[in-house]
Design a protein around this motif. Sequence first.
Motif, short mmCIF file in Angstrom:
data_model
loop_
_atom_site.label_atom_id
_atom_site.label_comp_id
_atom_site.label_asym_id
_atom_site.label_seq_id
_atom_site.Cartn_x
_atom_site.Cartn_y
_atom_site.Cartn_z
N ALA A 182 40.82 -53.42 -77.91
CA ALA A 182 41.33 -52.06 -77.76
C ALA A 182 41.01 -51.53 -76.36
N ALA A 183 39.82 -51.79 -75.88
CA ALA A 183 39.44 -51.33 -74.53
C ALA A 183 40.27 -52.04 -73.47
N ALA A 184 40.49 -53.34 -73.63
CA ALA A 184 41.31 -54.09 -72.67
C ALA A 184 42.74 -53.57 -72.67
N PHE A 185 43.26 -53.27 -73.85
CA PHE A 185 44.61 -52.72 -73.95
C PHE A 185 44.70 -51.38 -73.23
N ALA A 186 43.70 -50.53 -73.43
CA ALA A 186 43.71 -49.21 -72.80
C ALA A 186 43.68 -49.32 -71.28
N LEU A 187 42.84 -50.22 -70.76
CA LEU A 187 42.78 -50.40 -69.31
C LEU A 187 44.10 -50.94 -68.77
N GLY A 188 44.70 -51.91 -69.48
CA GLY A 188 45.97 -52.46 -69.05
C GLY A 188 47.09 -51.43 -69.07
N LEU A 189 47.11 -50.61 -70.12
CA LEU A 189 48.13 -49.58 -70.23
C LEU A 189 48.00 -48.56 -69.09
N HIS A 190 46.79 -48.17 -68.77
CA HIS A 190 46.59 -47.22 -67.67
C HIS A 190 47.03 -47.84 -66.34
N ALA A 191 46.74 -49.11 -66.14
CA ALA A 191 47.17 -49.78 -64.91
C ALA A 191 48.69 -49.83 -64.82
N LEU A 192 49.35 -50.12 -65.94
CA LEU A 192 50.81 -50.17 -65.94
C LEU A 192 51.43 -48.80 -65.68
N GLN A 193 50.78 -47.75 -66.11
CA GLN A 193 51.29 -46.41 -65.86
C GLN A 193 51.05 -45.98 -64.42
N LEU A 194 49.99 -46.42 -63.82
CA LEU A 194 49.63 -46.01 -62.47
C LEU A 194 50.38 -46.80 -61.40
N PHE A 195 50.66 -48.06 -61.64
CA PHE A 195 51.26 -48.95 -60.65
C PHE A 195 52.60 -48.44 -60.10
N PRO A 196 53.58 -48.07 -60.95
CA PRO A 196 54.85 -47.59 -60.39
C PRO A 196 54.70 -46.32 -59.55
N THR A 197 53.80 -45.46 -59.94
CA THR A 197 53.57 -44.23 -59.17
C THR A 197 53.02 -44.57 -57.79
N LEU A 198 52.09 -45.48 -57.72
CA LEU A 198 51.53 -45.88 -56.42
C LEU A 198 52.58 -46.55 -55.55
N VAL A 199 53.41 -47.41 -56.13
CA VAL A 199 54.44 -48.10 -55.35
C VAL A 199 55.46 -47.10 -54.81
N MET A 200 55.95 -46.21 -55.66
CA MET A 200 56.95 -45.23 -55.21
C MET A 200 56.34 -44.28 -54.18
#
Length: 76
Positions: free
Chosen positions: A18-36
């Motif tokens: 569950a913790a790994a999933f939460a960290l991965g989900l946050h990374a996936l949400q943050l990545f497009p914002t940083l790229v754009m």
Amino acid sequence: MRACPPHLVALGGERDHAAAFALGLHALQLFPTLVMGGLFLLRFRRRQIAAAAHVAAHPSEVEEAALGRDHIPAEG
């Protein structure tokens, strides 16, 4: 006690997963914002540099714009 998404644990998942999933989900949400954000920053800086180069190459246009278009230069 570590913090983890309680919903995944409540559905029968392990705390570590569950913790790994939460960290991965946050990374996936943050990545497009940083790229754009990075792409728009590069675009903005490129326009700033082009404007500065234009001002350096044509200082009389900047002076005319600062004085106004109806200004008649003094002769003599």
